[in-house]
Design a protein around this motif. Structure first.
Motif, PDB file in Angstrom:
ATOM      1  N   PRO A   8      -7.633  11.180 -19.009  1.00 26.82           N
ATOM      2  CA  PRO A   8      -8.367  12.021 -19.962  1.00 26.82           C
ATOM      3  C   PRO A   8      -9.343  11.156 -20.757  1.00 26.82           C
ATOM      4  O   PRO A   8      -8.999  10.023 -21.136  1.00 26.82           O
ATOM      5  CB  PRO A   8      -7.254  12.597 -20.856  1.00 26.82           C
ATOM      6  CG  PRO A   8      -6.014  12.524 -20.022  1.00 26.82           C
ATOM      7  CD  PRO A   8      -6.182  11.304 -19.153  1.00 26.82           C
TER       8      PRO A   8
ATOM      9  N   TYR B  33       0.144  14.350 -12.709  1.00 32.61           N
ATOM     10  CA  TYR B  33      -0.732  15.459 -12.324  1.00 32.61           C
ATOM     11  C   TYR B  33      -0.131  16.208 -11.138  1.00 32.61           C
ATOM     12  O   TYR B  33      -0.062  17.440 -11.129  1.00 32.61           O
ATOM     13  CB  TYR B  33      -2.099  14.865 -11.955  1.00 32.61           C
ATOM     14  CG  TYR B  33      -3.266  15.802 -12.025  1.00 32.61           C
ATOM     15  CD1 TYR B  33      -3.483  16.766 -11.040  1.00 32.61           C
ATOM     16  CD2 TYR B  33      -4.187  15.710 -13.053  1.00 32.61           C
ATOM     17  CE1 TYR B  33      -4.576  17.606 -11.085  1.00 32.61           C
ATOM     18  CE2 TYR B  33      -5.289  16.549 -13.109  1.00 32.61           C
ATOM     19  CZ  TYR B  33      -5.470  17.492 -12.126  1.00 32.61           C
ATOM     20  OH  TYR B  33      -6.550  18.328 -12.180  1.00 32.61           O
TER      21      TYR B  33
ATOM     22  N   GLU C 173      -1.056  20.103 -20.073  1.00 33.32           N
ATOM     23  CA  GLU C 173      -1.910  19.121 -20.758  1.00 33.32           C
ATOM     24  C   GLU C 173      -1.078  18.095 -21.517  1.00 33.32           C
ATOM     25  O   GLU C 173      -1.449  16.918 -21.587  1.00 33.32           O
ATOM     26  CB  GLU C 173      -2.900  19.820 -21.691  1.00 33.32           C
ATOM     27  CG  GLU C 173      -3.933  20.667 -20.956  1.00 33.32           C
ATOM     28  CD  GLU C 173      -4.642  19.916 -19.838  1.00 33.32           C
ATOM     29  OE1 GLU C 173      -5.124  18.792 -20.087  1.00 33.32           O
ATOM     30  OE2 GLU C 173      -4.690  20.438 -18.700  1.00 33.32           O
TER      31      GLU C 173
END
Length: 200
Positions: free
Chosen positions: A23, A51, A69
Motif C-alpha cells: 500500500p 493478499y 484492507e
C-alpha cells in the motif's frame, strides 16, 4: 544513494513470480524511515501472501466477515518495529512487536491498524481476530512454514461460517490445498528476500 536505491528496488522491483506492491501509505512510511531493504522485501512478500489468503477466504467463505484492507495493512507493517530493532532482522527477538505498534501510532495510524505489529506472533491468544490470524498465517507460510495450531484456528473460523452440515474435513482440505500451493513458492520468495541486505 545506494541504500535508497536498494530500498526502492525492494519496494517496487519486478519479481518472478509476480509480487504486488505494498500500500502506498506503507511504502511512503518505509521510505521516510529509511527502512532496511531486507525489511521492505520481507514486508512486500508477506503482504503478497496475505493478499492471496484474504481473497481466497472472501471467495471460499463469503459469509465470513473479513476486513480485507486491515489484513493487507497488517501484513505490510507487521515487522515495521525492526526499523527500531534492526538486530531482529537477522536474529531472534520480540522487542520489535510493541515498538512497531508505537511507531505506527506515532505516525498517525489508528490503534486498529497498528495492532498487527504487536499481535502477529501472538495468534494463539484467546480472542485473536480472523484478520490477525490471516496476518500470522501469511507471516509463516510465505517461507513454507506450516503451523498446525494456527491452521486449526483458521479451519475453526471457516467451519463456523459454513452452511449447517459442513464437515470440518471439507474446510481442512480446501485450506490445505491453498496453503500447500503458497508454500510451494517459498524458495523463490526466500531468494527474493535474500537478494536485499539487512543494512542499507
Amino acid at each position: 544513494m545506494p541504500g535508497t536505491d536498494l530500498l526502492s528496488r525492494a519496494l517496487g522491483a519486478p519479481a518472478d513470480p509476480y509480487l504486488r506492491a505494498l500500500p502506498e501509505a506503507v511504502a511512503a512510511l518505509l521510505r521516510e524511515l529509511a527502512a532496511p531493504p531486507r525489511l521492505a522485501a520481507h514486508l512486500r512478500l508477506v503482504h503478497d501472501v496475505a493478499y492471496e489468503l484474504a481473497d481466497w477466504f472472501a471467495e471460499f467463505r463469503p459469509e465470513l466477515t473479513l476486513d480485507r484492507e486491515a489484513v493487507l495493512f497488517g501484513a505490510a507493517t507487521h515487522d515495521i518495529g525492526k526499523v527500531v530493532h534492526p538486530a531482529e532482522l537477522s536474529g531472534p527477538g520480540s522487542a520489535h512487536e510493541p515498538a512497531g505498534r508505537e511507531l505506527l501510532l506515532a505516525h498517525g495510524f489508528t490503534p486498529a491498524r497498528a495492532r498487527f505489529a504487536a499481535t502477529h506472533a501472538s495468534w494463539s491468544d484467546t480472542g485473536a481476530s480472523i484478520e490477525e490470524l490471516l496476518v500470522s498465517a501469511a507471516d509463516k507460510v510465505w517461507k513454507g512454514k506450516r503451523v498446525t495450531d494456527l491452521e486449526d484456528l483458521l479451519i475453526d473460523r471457516l467451519v463456523r461460517a459454513s452452511p449447517p452440515g459442513t464437515e470440518r474435513w471439507e474446510a481442512y482440505l480446501e485450506l490445505e490445498g491453498l496453503l500447500a500451493r503458497i508454500a510451494g513458492g517459498a524458495e523463490a520468495r526466500l531468494a527474493f528476500q535474500a537478494a536485499y541486505p539487512v543494512h542499507g
